[in-house]
Write a protein that holds these residues in place. Structure first.
Motif, short mmCIF file in Angstrom:
data_model
loop_
_atom_site.label_atom_id
_atom_site.label_comp_id
_atom_site.label_asym_id
_atom_site.label_seq_id
_atom_site.Cartn_x
_atom_site.Cartn_y
_atom_site.Cartn_z
N ALA A 1 5.39 -8.22 -3.78
CA ALA A 1 5.13 -8.40 -5.21
C ALA A 1 3.85 -9.20 -5.45
CB ALA A 1 6.33 -9.11 -5.86
N MET A 2 3.61 -10.21 -4.63
CA MET A 2 2.37 -10.99 -4.77
C MET A 2 1.14 -10.14 -4.48
SD MET A 2 3.39 -14.76 -3.24
CE MET A 2 1.86 -14.81 -2.39
N LEU A 3 1.19 -9.33 -3.44
CA LEU A 3 0.06 -8.46 -3.13
C LEU A 3 -0.20 -7.47 -4.25
CD1 LEU A 3 0.46 -7.75 0.70
CD2 LEU A 3 -1.35 -9.04 -0.43
N ILE A 4 0.86 -6.91 -4.82
CA ILE A 4 0.69 -5.96 -5.92
C ILE A 4 0.09 -6.67 -7.13
CG2 ILE A 4 1.93 -4.52 -7.59
CD1 ILE A 4 3.70 -3.59 -5.26
N ALA A 5 0.55 -7.89 -7.40
CA ALA A 5 0.01 -8.64 -8.54
C ALA A 5 -1.46 -8.99 -8.35
CB ALA A 5 0.83 -9.91 -8.76
N ILE A 6 -1.84 -9.34 -7.12
CA ILE A 6 -3.20 -9.81 -6.87
C ILE A 6 -4.19 -8.65 -6.70
CG2 ILE A 6 -4.65 -11.09 -5.24
CD1 ILE A 6 -2.13 -12.86 -4.72
N VAL A 7 -3.88 -7.72 -5.80
CA VAL A 7 -4.84 -6.64 -5.51
C VAL A 7 -4.41 -5.28 -6.06
CG1 VAL A 7 -5.71 -7.81 -3.46
CG2 VAL A 7 -3.87 -6.17 -3.23
N GLY A 8 -3.24 -5.22 -6.68
CA GLY A 8 -2.72 -3.95 -7.17
C GLY A 8 -3.63 -3.21 -8.14
N PRO A 9 -4.18 -3.88 -9.17
CA PRO A 9 -5.04 -3.15 -10.10
C PRO A 9 -6.25 -2.49 -9.43
CG PRO A 9 -4.37 -5.24 -11.06
CD PRO A 9 -3.91 -5.24 -9.63
N GLY A 10 -6.89 -3.21 -8.53
CA GLY A 10 -8.06 -2.64 -7.83
C GLY A 10 -7.67 -1.50 -6.90
N VAL A 11 -6.57 -1.67 -6.19
CA VAL A 11 -6.12 -0.61 -5.28
C VAL A 11 -5.70 0.63 -6.06
CG1 VAL A 11 -4.37 0.00 -3.55
CG2 VAL A 11 -5.49 -2.22 -3.44
N LEU A 12 -5.00 0.43 -7.17
CA LEU A 12 -4.61 1.58 -8.00
C LEU A 12 -5.83 2.33 -8.50
CD1 LEU A 12 -1.65 0.35 -10.23
CD2 LEU A 12 -1.60 2.14 -8.50
N GLN A 13 -6.85 1.59 -8.92
CA GLN A 13 -8.08 2.23 -9.40
C GLN A 13 -8.75 3.04 -8.29
OE1 GLN A 13 -10.90 -0.58 -10.94
NE2 GLN A 13 -12.20 1.00 -11.85
N LEU B 1 3.45 -4.82 -13.82
CA LEU B 1 4.75 -5.49 -13.89
C LEU B 1 5.86 -4.57 -13.41
CD1 LEU B 1 6.43 -7.95 -14.70
CD2 LEU B 1 6.56 -6.98 -17.00
N MET B 2 5.82 -3.30 -13.83
CA MET B 2 6.83 -2.34 -13.37
C MET B 2 6.77 -2.18 -11.84
SD MET B 2 7.11 1.76 -13.91
CE MET B 2 5.65 1.97 -12.91
N LEU B 3 5.56 -2.11 -11.29
CA LEU B 3 5.40 -1.96 -9.84
C LEU B 3 5.86 -3.21 -9.10
CD1 LEU B 3 2.01 -0.06 -9.81
CD2 LEU B 3 4.21 0.81 -8.99
N ILE B 4 5.67 -4.37 -9.68
CA ILE B 4 6.16 -5.61 -9.06
C ILE B 4 7.68 -5.61 -9.01
CG2 ILE B 4 6.39 -8.10 -9.45
CD1 ILE B 4 3.46 -8.05 -10.44
N LEU C 1 0.83 -1.21 0.00
CA LEU C 1 0.00 0.00 0.00
C LEU C 1 0.86 1.26 0.00
CD1 LEU C 1 -2.82 1.12 -0.06
CD2 LEU C 1 -2.88 0.99 2.44
N LEU C 2 1.98 1.23 0.68
CA LEU C 2 2.91 2.37 0.66
C LEU C 2 3.42 2.61 -0.76
CD1 LEU C 2 4.69 4.56 1.97
CD2 LEU C 2 6.35 2.77 2.47
N ILE C 3 3.80 1.55 -1.44
CA ILE C 3 4.34 1.68 -2.80
C ILE C 3 3.26 2.17 -3.76
CG2 ILE C 3 5.26 0.36 -4.75
CD1 ILE C 3 6.80 -1.31 -2.61
N LEU C 4 2.07 1.58 -3.71
CA LEU C 4 1.00 1.97 -4.63
C LEU C 4 0.52 3.40 -4.37
CD1 LEU C 4 -1.10 -1.31 -4.85
CD2 LEU C 4 0.62 -0.46 -6.44
N SER C 5 0.34 3.77 -3.11
CA SER C 5 -0.10 5.13 -2.78
C SER C 5 0.93 6.16 -3.20
CB SER C 5 -0.37 5.26 -1.27
OG SER C 5 -1.34 4.35 -0.86
N SER C 6 2.18 5.87 -2.94
CA SER C 6 3.25 6.79 -3.33
C SER C 6 3.32 6.92 -4.85
CB SER C 6 4.60 6.29 -2.80
OG SER C 6 4.57 6.20 -1.40
#
Length: 193
Positions: free
Chosen positions: A163-175, A96-99, A28-33
């Motif tokens: 990386a697994m969390l970003i792959a699984i829930v990353g698209p929804g969290v980013l949206q 993929l870049m975020l992973i 969440l820190l990586i995606l929010s940032s």
């Protein structure tokens, strides 16, 4: 928004119990940032790590280093290139870049945390000890041997889990994060001066 995200990240940290570096806070820190930019990411990393110390009782001489390292992770994640297209291929490329970035950022966090601990951890008489007055190359060599022989048990699980969390829930969290940015009318990167 900064306070809410800091509270959520701080609440996520104890869920992993710090076991072998597995802490769900990092995704969440990586995606929010990434969504809100470097300045926001730096502040988010610092405030969430400080707040998590209140929740976990994790106060000690390591805390300022953890705060700085988490802030640096947020700043680097916020500086990653942004993708403008909504094409499905571009969205997959972004994830993929975020992973890949999360794997590298997990290692950066581990290196920064080891850097503050290494000079005092071993004492002066081992083959991996810090040698005051020695050449920088020699000390860096000793540090990286120490780092890769002791910290990979934390860094690798942290990297894989994030990386697994970003792959699984990353698209929804980013949206969701982008939607909240639009609602808050953040049309440009947030800069604190």
């Amino acid at each position: 928004l900064l306070a809410v995200l800091s509270a959520i990240i701080a609440a996520l940290r104890p869920l992993g119990a710090g076991a072998a570096g597995i802490e769900p806070m990092w995704f969440l820190l990586i995606l929010s940032s990434y969504v809100f930019g470097s300045s926001f990411g730096y502040l988010l990393g610092a405030t969430s790590m400080l707040l998590s110390a209140f929740l976990t009782g994790g106060f000690g001489p390591w805390l300022p280093y953890q705060i700085f390292a988490a802030a640096l992770v947020g700043a680097i994640a916020g500086a990653l290139p942004k993708f403008k297209s909504n094409h499905q291929f571009v969205k997959r490329l972004e994830i993929l870049m975020l992973i890949i970035a999360s794997i590298l950022l997990a290692e950066i966090f581990g290196i920064l945390m080891d850097l503050q601990f290494w000079p005092w951890a071993l004492g002066p008489k081992t083959q991996l000890s810090y040698l005051p007055g020695e050449a920088v190359y020699e000390n860096l060599n000793r540090f990286f041997i120490y780092h890769f022989s002791t910290s990979m048990a934390w860094n690798v699980p942290r990297a894989i889990f994030t990386a697994m969390l970003i792959a699984i829930v990353g698209p929804g969290v980013l949206q969701a994060l982008r939607r909240s940015a639009r609602k808050a009318n953040f049309s440009t990167e947030i800069r604190f001066t």
